[in-house]
Design an enzyme around this catalytic site. Sequence first.
Site, PDB file in Angstrom:
ATOM      1  N   SER B 153     -57.731  39.502 -34.411  1.00 56.29           N
ATOM      2  CA  SER B 153     -56.737  38.752 -33.298  1.00 56.29           C
ATOM      3  C   SER B 153     -57.375  37.626 -32.627  1.00 56.29           C
ATOM      4  CB  SER B 153     -56.102  39.712 -32.673  1.00 56.29           C
ATOM      5  OG  SER B 153     -54.438  39.092 -32.375  1.00 56.29           O
ATOM      6  N   ASP B 229     -47.664  41.694 -40.003  1.00 57.23           N
ATOM      7  CA  ASP B 229     -48.352  41.765 -38.993  1.00 57.23           C
ATOM      8  C   ASP B 229     -47.113  41.727 -37.963  1.00 57.23           C
ATOM      9  OD1 ASP B 229     -50.002  40.609 -36.612  1.00 57.23           O
ATOM     10  OD2 ASP B 229     -51.521  40.818 -37.802  1.00 57.23           O
ATOM     11  N   HIS B 261     -50.635  44.641 -37.270  1.00 63.04           N
ATOM     12  CA  HIS B 261     -51.810  44.602 -37.082  1.00 63.04           C
ATOM     13  C   HIS B 261     -52.374  45.599 -36.127  1.00 63.04           C
ATOM     14  CE1 HIS B 261     -53.333  40.832 -34.711  1.00 63.04           C
ATOM     15  NE2 HIS B 261     -52.953  40.955 -33.052  1.00 63.04           N
TER      16      HIS B 261
END
Lengths: 287, 287
Positions: B153, B229, B261
């Site tokens: 991320s 996600d 995620h």
Amino acid sequence: MSVSPSLELVSQNRSFAGWQCVYRHDAQRLQCEMKFGLYLPPQAEDQPCPVLFWLSGLTCTEQNFITKAGAQQYAALHGFIVVAPDTSPRGCQIPGADDSYDLGTGAGFYVNATQDPWARHYRMYDYVVSELPALISHHFKTEPHQWGIFGHSMGGLGALMIGLKNPSLFQSISAFAPITAPSLVPWGQKAFHAYLGEDRQTWAAYDPVQLVSQATQGSEILVDQGDADEFLEQLHPELFMAACAQANYPLKLRRHPGYDHSYYFIASFIGDHFAHHARCLGLGKDQ
Amino acid sequence: MSVSPSLELVSQNRSFAGWQCVYRHDAQRLQCEMKFGLYLPPQAEDQPCPVLFWLSGLTCTEQNFITKAGAQQYAALHGFIVVAPDTSPRGCQIPGADDSYDLGTGAGFYVNATQDPWARHYRMYDYVVSELPALISHHFKTEPHQWGIFGHSMGGLGALMIGLKNPSLFQSISAFAPITAPSLVPWGQKAFHAYLGEDRQTWAAYDPVQLVSQATQGSEILVDQGDADEFLEQLHPELFMAACAQANYPLKLRRHPGYDHSYYFIASFIGDHFAHHARCLGLGKDQ
């Protein structure tokens, strides 16, 4: 007409081509709402699956094992459904239940309490042996004769004790750093005194070192113990080894130099435990 | 005479026959005390080891990756030292630093801030590219030309950006669900505006989609992205794919149906990332 027990899905995350779920339900035996983790392996999409119950240690919720143990890859490999219950009733407004880490909340010790103020809610033995298996069997397609149980520390005590007492329900047993002789150590004495009272005869029913002599012999138990475990004096693996030897109960006790009591220890050997259960339960893929 | 930078061991746990350590040190570039995780594989006992830097995402400390990713088994398999820094300076008494999850504490974005009140402490780019590599090289025996970088991320952004800008320091790159075009999405715009100011020219120096066109071509980048996600609109893998195609930079972008995620996603594919780095760095055991 009986009403089906209902389950509420709290979360689900894709994991190793299966699903790591958390469910919430009204636990009848505990008279409170409970959560548990459940890993559904990819094999569950089209076939009944063997089941492993994981019992966690002091202070844990259903989260610790499912986030830290790295179990999902092995559950997916062997096709196990893995059920990880919470470690005590919660939110029951019992005076003193949140005062210490080793009694009350997070410290159910997998017994049926007989003493006030615990007796109404603290029935983790019945919950793990009766209510939860029925719930899992009702909601998921499982292989009824391929269930095993394992756990860590207080949950290792739970796994040994419940496994030894219920060989037709759980046909394979293993433990990480279990409290093997709770009647003889501070953690066990504090909890058993509070939950079960003064009469030590009642403690024996939950004490693996005492239970193994009367147990129906089953498949080999696997116990892993770190030599650098900071709680070693509460665990007494040597007493359990002696009791198993005396009872002629097959035990593989492995001692691991340098390993402590943490989930780093569990993660390092969890794959061996899945292979052990797969082997004991007669699954094909035992690595 | 220069004084050696010192390291304080905060914790160490035996893990897969190596050691998962946490260290604390005074970070000169950040003007604060910082912690980082470091896994020492069993191979480190008698030989220099290749190194992987892991950069974590928003809100993380050095703990998230080392407890949840299941990385140690693969680090032990391939013999990698794995360094997992914290995601921002901490305890710097900067007004507003704790007001939101996506700016300030836990959200350093791996840039060198130029704007007040951030400029003095928020220099995570220099920390990851200069100070930490020097510290690791000083205290541990490493293979100087076998270092890779990966992350998740915001840390995936960091890994792509730092890897593309420093090909002689990091010779292999991978990312999970990276923010690939920070200049175009709310997370990146908020952080870059605060740390770098209005001039978008300065943003480009930290934007993977813009950087890849000028990058020295290196080995293939691996990016894993879950299709479920929940932050997909902040990530834009398709823009990074297009930019790599245009620049003729080798990229393997894998999309995984159903994955979100979380660290459950990371754990499911972390083994592939270790194999990728081992392959790119020319290690023998690339599984």
